[in-house]
Design a protein around this motif. Structure first.
Motif, short mmCIF file in Angstrom:
data_model
loop_
_atom_site.label_atom_id
_atom_site.label_comp_id
_atom_site.label_asym_id
_atom_site.label_seq_id
_atom_site.Cartn_x
_atom_site.Cartn_y
_atom_site.Cartn_z
N SER B 178 0.86 -1.20 0.00
CA SER B 178 0.00 0.00 0.00
C SER B 178 0.89 1.24 0.00
O SER B 178 1.95 1.26 0.60
CB SER B 178 -0.90 0.01 1.24
OG SER B 178 -1.72 -1.13 1.26
N VAL B 196 -4.84 7.57 0.14
CA VAL B 196 -4.10 6.41 -0.35
C VAL B 196 -4.04 6.43 -1.87
O VAL B 196 -5.04 6.69 -2.55
CB VAL B 196 -4.76 5.10 0.14
CG1 VAL B 196 -3.95 3.90 -0.30
CG2 VAL B 196 -4.91 5.12 1.65
N ARG B 199 -3.75 0.74 -3.18
CA ARG B 199 -4.21 -0.18 -2.13
C ARG B 199 -3.46 -1.50 -2.29
O ARG B 199 -3.26 -1.98 -3.42
CB ARG B 199 -5.71 -0.46 -2.28
CG ARG B 199 -6.54 0.78 -2.53
CD ARG B 199 -6.92 1.47 -1.25
NE ARG B 199 -7.77 2.63 -1.51
CZ ARG B 199 -8.28 3.40 -0.55
NH1 ARG B 199 -8.00 3.13 0.72
NH2 ARG B 199 -9.03 4.42 -0.83
N GLN B 202 -7.52 -5.77 -2.72
CA GLN B 202 -8.91 -5.36 -2.87
C GLN B 202 -9.80 -6.55 -3.12
O GLN B 202 -9.53 -7.36 -4.01
CB GLN B 202 -9.05 -4.38 -4.04
CG GLN B 202 -10.41 -3.74 -4.13
CD GLN B 202 -10.66 -2.83 -2.93
OE1 GLN B 202 -9.88 -1.93 -2.64
NE2 GLN B 202 -11.74 -3.09 -2.21
N SER B 253 -10.27 -2.01 4.99
CA SER B 253 -10.80 -0.73 4.49
C SER B 253 -10.57 0.37 5.51
O SER B 253 -10.24 1.50 5.16
CB SER B 253 -12.29 -0.84 4.17
OG SER B 253 -12.50 -1.78 3.14
N GLY B 256 -7.16 1.61 5.39
CA GLY B 256 -6.75 2.21 4.11
C GLY B 256 -6.04 1.25 3.19
O GLY B 256 -5.66 1.62 2.07
N TYR B 257 -5.82 0.01 3.59
CA TYR B 257 -5.12 -0.97 2.75
C TYR B 257 -6.02 -1.46 1.62
O TYR B 257 -5.56 -1.98 0.62
CB TYR B 257 -4.64 -2.17 3.58
CG TYR B 257 -3.67 -1.81 4.69
CD1 TYR B 257 -2.91 -0.65 4.62
CD2 TYR B 257 -3.52 -2.63 5.80
CE1 TYR B 257 -2.01 -0.31 5.64
CE2 TYR B 257 -2.62 -2.31 6.82
CZ TYR B 257 -1.89 -1.15 6.73
OH TYR B 257 -1.02 -0.82 7.73
N SER B 258 -7.34 -1.33 1.83
CA SER B 258 -8.32 -1.62 0.77
C SER B 258 -9.22 -0.40 0.65
O SER B 258 -9.37 0.34 1.62
CB SER B 258 -9.19 -2.83 1.13
OG SER B 258 -8.45 -4.03 1.06
N ALA B 259 -9.82 -0.23 -0.54
CA ALA B 259 -10.79 0.85 -0.71
C ALA B 259 -12.07 0.48 0.04
O ALA B 259 -12.35 -0.70 0.22
CB ALA B 259 -11.09 1.06 -2.19
N VAL B 278 -4.59 -0.74 -7.38
CA VAL B 278 -4.54 -1.87 -6.45
C VAL B 278 -3.40 -2.79 -6.87
O VAL B 278 -3.18 -3.00 -8.05
CB VAL B 278 -5.88 -2.65 -6.47
CG1 VAL B 278 -5.78 -3.88 -5.60
CG2 VAL B 278 -7.04 -1.79 -6.04
#
Lengths: 311, 434
Positions: B178, B196, B199, B202, B253, B256-259, B278
């Motif tokens: 990320s 971010v 990511r 995802q 999420s 912030g590592y995933s949307a 991603v």
């Protein structure tokens, strides 16, 4: 004031057409002849399917196998189905989000067009969103409001405002759908109001102006009261239309996210075409129909829709 | 008079002869990418059977099931169609599918040529409702350049482990890949989860009752089981093992590592991946062609991380079914037999779009993909992991709505996983018990 006086005189005297009333015969026949085509269409495309739906609501028909009679059990299930109550609640919220703002904006636009800006081109522009199909409107807004690719969020970002997820956030989805439909229907509502406003005699405004009334006072005391029949028509059609909200939901959210937009008609659609429960879907439809009939009846009564203050 | 009679008889004979020569079988499928391969199969079939014609029709997934259902009612459904494990129970319950078992027995068809489990997935008791056509597994899709920039080797990526508590080495890898707008990676204390740029990982969405590409591999590798077995009326969505898996996904999420789910639910994770936003996404074997066409960078495929109970993937297989209302059942059977044979499946294998159900054709498919510059061997390797079928149940669409909504609430951060899933599972079991 001349028209009003004349109207009063007329009401006092004998009404000319009343004498001719008890004469059924040629005229009645002609009248029926003229109503007949519409009546046939009504019977085939409304009355018959409605009766069929009522009948189906007492069966367990699943589209694929022969229907079996189940009595009132669909209605009993409906009463106990929390998804039905949830859908009804969501639909009610939607009507409340949609109608007041849509009617107010329509009225404002109509007043502006009637009193201030009498431009045909403007009227056409205002009506434009209504000329687009529901599905197209939903698609257009789906793209514009896309959380990552839509220009609306990019614009908000650019001026330092926080972005939104619109259709994809359960807290915003219903409001977004209401907003899209207000955008689409506002112009039509405005046009209906405008037509009503233009049937109000101009001399009333002239007299009021001479008496020193402000624009707002004229709107409150003249326009609004004399607009009552149009108001009833607009409210009845837009509220019943709003209770039947479906297309925007089907295209933009499919009832989601997390059931936040599962309105009644979408729930009916799911039962009929995803779960193959035609009987239950029919029962839901019958209930929705009754709700709309009841609403229309109450609305007409409350606002004396059949009488105009001008007559 | 007599002459006229003869002429009439000839005319009738000619007419019936002509209609006999053109006995047409209608075949419906949903994947436009596979249509050319099956069109080629149809041509080969027509050459071998000059008295039969096959009309291949494609309808997108969105309209596919409505089209079929309305066709069943109106009597216009296709004779043969591609079927899905999650949908066929409903059709069986309503008597719309032809039982193929007597035909298979009559023609002494060998059914052991398919990948193990594929044929059985389409049986209910002694009945058989489809002949396997293809299979798919899930693997980890990654952006090669992004991993290289972060100094990650392909070998390192293959050996990751995962658990729902701290994410294991897979969780660390997600953080490492990320990047925020200032250039900090997710392991840095300065990483800004609000701004971010890339990511690490995802997932596509809530995934409904099966979570095929979304959460099933994590949950099952953590010990989760959907239910007691196919056609079971008892589901386990209340299992804490699923709740902790979804909590871990929801936390990605938050960190912030995933949307957020609301940002991906419309487009899916693959679109964000192709846009370079991603680094890693889990996806199915049928998607390799899409990534080839849509990603303007090199895409790699590797094994999913091993969970507390080992590595796991859904193993899904489509089949061809015959409509019970078909007026050309014998001809339809001939076509289905051909679709399930190595004659047709090797054509499909050479197109490289999907893996055919016949085991011996896997290498042909891999070669066809290699020729296009794609190494899809990870999907084949995943078949050696712990595999499981999507849940097969009556009233699946109703169950799906309930589970989907609960998981959406969890992934959107609107509800705690355990209470939401417990409530959903109670409803699911109520629907299943009816």
């Amino acid at each position: 004031m001349n028209d009003k006086l004349q109207a009063r005189e007329r009401r006092a005297g004998p009404i000319p057409w009343q004498a001719a009333l008890p004469r059924p015969g040629k005229d009645t026949l002609v009248a029926w002849g003229m109503v007949l085509p519409a009546l046939i269409g009504f019977a085939i495309f409304y009355a018959y399917p409605l009766l069929q739906a009522v009948r189906t609501s007492f069966t367990d028909w699943n589209l694929l196998s022969a229907p079996g009679w189940v009595g009132w059990s669909n209605y009993v299930e409906l009463w106990q189905d929390d998804k039905f109550w949830h859908a009804l609640k969501i639909t009610a919220y939607y009507v409340l989000l949609n109608i007041p703002l849509q009617t107010a904006l329509g009225l404002f636009l109509a007043a502006a067009m009637d009193r201030l800006l009498r431009s045909v081109a403007l009227r056409a522009v205002v009506l434009f969103p209504y000329l687009l199909s529901n599905v197209l409107v939903a698609m257009i807004w789906l793209w514009q409001l896309d959380p990552t690719l839509g220009w609306v969020n990019h614009a908000l970002d650019a001026v330092g405002l926080s972005s939104h997820a619109y259709f994809s956030d359960p807290d915003e989805s219903l409001l977004t759908i209401a907003g899209v439909n207000i955008w689409r229907h506002m112009g039509l509502v405005a046009l209906l109001f405008l037509a009503g406003m233009q049937s109000i005699p101009r001399d009333l405004y002239e007299a009021a102006a001479i008496d020193g009334a402000s624009e707002w006072q004229m709107f409150r005391r003249i326009t609004l009261p004399l607009l009552r029949p149009v108001m009833v028509f607009v409210l009845v059609t837009s509220v019943t239309g709003s209770l039947q909200i479906f297309d925007t939901v089907a295209v933009a959210t499919a009832g989601g996210p997390a059931e936040s937009t599962r309105v009644l008609v979408y729930y009916i659609y799911e039962n009929a075409f995803s779960y193959y429960r035609m009987g239950y879907a029919s029962a839901l439809s019958v209930v929705l129909c009754l709700i709309m009939v009841l609403y229309t009846f109450v609305q007409m009564r409350l606002l004396n829709a059949n009488q105009s203050d001008l007559a | 008079m007599k002459k006229q009679h003869i002429a009439l008889a000839l005319l009738l004979a000619g007419a019936s002869g002509a209609s006999h020569a053109a006995e047409e079988i209608r075949y419906l499928l949903w994947d436009a990418a596979q249509k050319p391969a099956y069109q080629a199969c149809a041509a080969a079939f027509e050459q071998a059977n000059p008295d039969l014609k096959v009309k291949v029709v494609q309808k997108g997934w969105g309209d596919y099931w409505t089209e079929l259902t309305t066709g069943f009612i109106a009597g216009t459904a296709p004779d043969v169609f591609t079927n899905h494990l999650s949908r066929y129970p409903e059709f069986v319950a309503n008597g719309q599918l032809l039982d193929l078992a007597p035909l298979i027995a009559r023609d002494k068809l060998a059914t052991n040529v398919y990948y193990p489990g594929l044929y059985e997935a389409w049986s209910r008791g002694d009945q058989q409702y489809g002949l396997p056509k293809d299979w798919d597994t899930i693997a980890l899709v990654y952006n090669k350049a992004m991993l290289k920039d972060a100094g990650v080797t392909p070998e390192e990526l293959r050996e990751l482990n995962w658990n729902p508590r701290d994410g294991g080495s897979f969780g660390t890898m997600i953080a490492r890949l990320s990047r925020d707008e200032a250039g900090h990676d997710g392991l840095s204390p300065d990483f800004d989860p609000k701004k971010v740029k890339v990511r690490g990982f995802q997932t596509s969405g809530a995934g409904g009752m099966s979570g095929q590409t979304e959460w099933s591999h994590f949950a099952v590798s953590n010990g989760f089981r959907y239910y007691d077995g196919p056609w079971s009326k008892h589901f386990n969505y209340a299992d804490p093992k699923l709740a902790e898996t979804l909590t871990w996904l929801a936390d990605l999420s938050k960190k912030g590592y995933s949307a957020p789910l609301s940002d991906v639910s419309k487009l899916g994770a693959s679109a964000l991946f192709a846009a370079g936003k991603v680094a890693m996404v889990p996806d199915g074997a049928w998607m390799v062609g899409w990534y080839k066409d849509n990603a303007r960078f090199e895409v790699g495929y590797t094994l999913l991380p091993a969970g507390p109970q080992g590595r796991a993937t859904m193993f899904n297989g489509l089949a061809d079914s015959i409509w019970s209302g078909s007026k050309h059942k014998e001809a339809a059977w001939k076509w289905v037999r051909f679709l399930g044979s190595s004659d047709c499946q090797s054509i499909v294998a050479r197109s490289g779009v999907v893996f055919p159900a016949i085991r011996d054709l896997t290498e042909t498919t891999l070669e066809a993909r290699r020729a296009k510059g794609i190494d899809a061997s990870a999907f084949v390797e995943m078949t050696q992991a712990k595999t499981f079928l999507p849940p097969i149940a009556d009233r699946a669409s109703q169950i799906n709505t309930v589970v989907l909504s609960a998981i959406e609430n969890v992934l959107l951060g609107k509800a705690e996983a355990q209470p939401a899933l417990s409530a959903a599972n109670a409803k699911v079991n109520e629907i299943a018990a009816k």
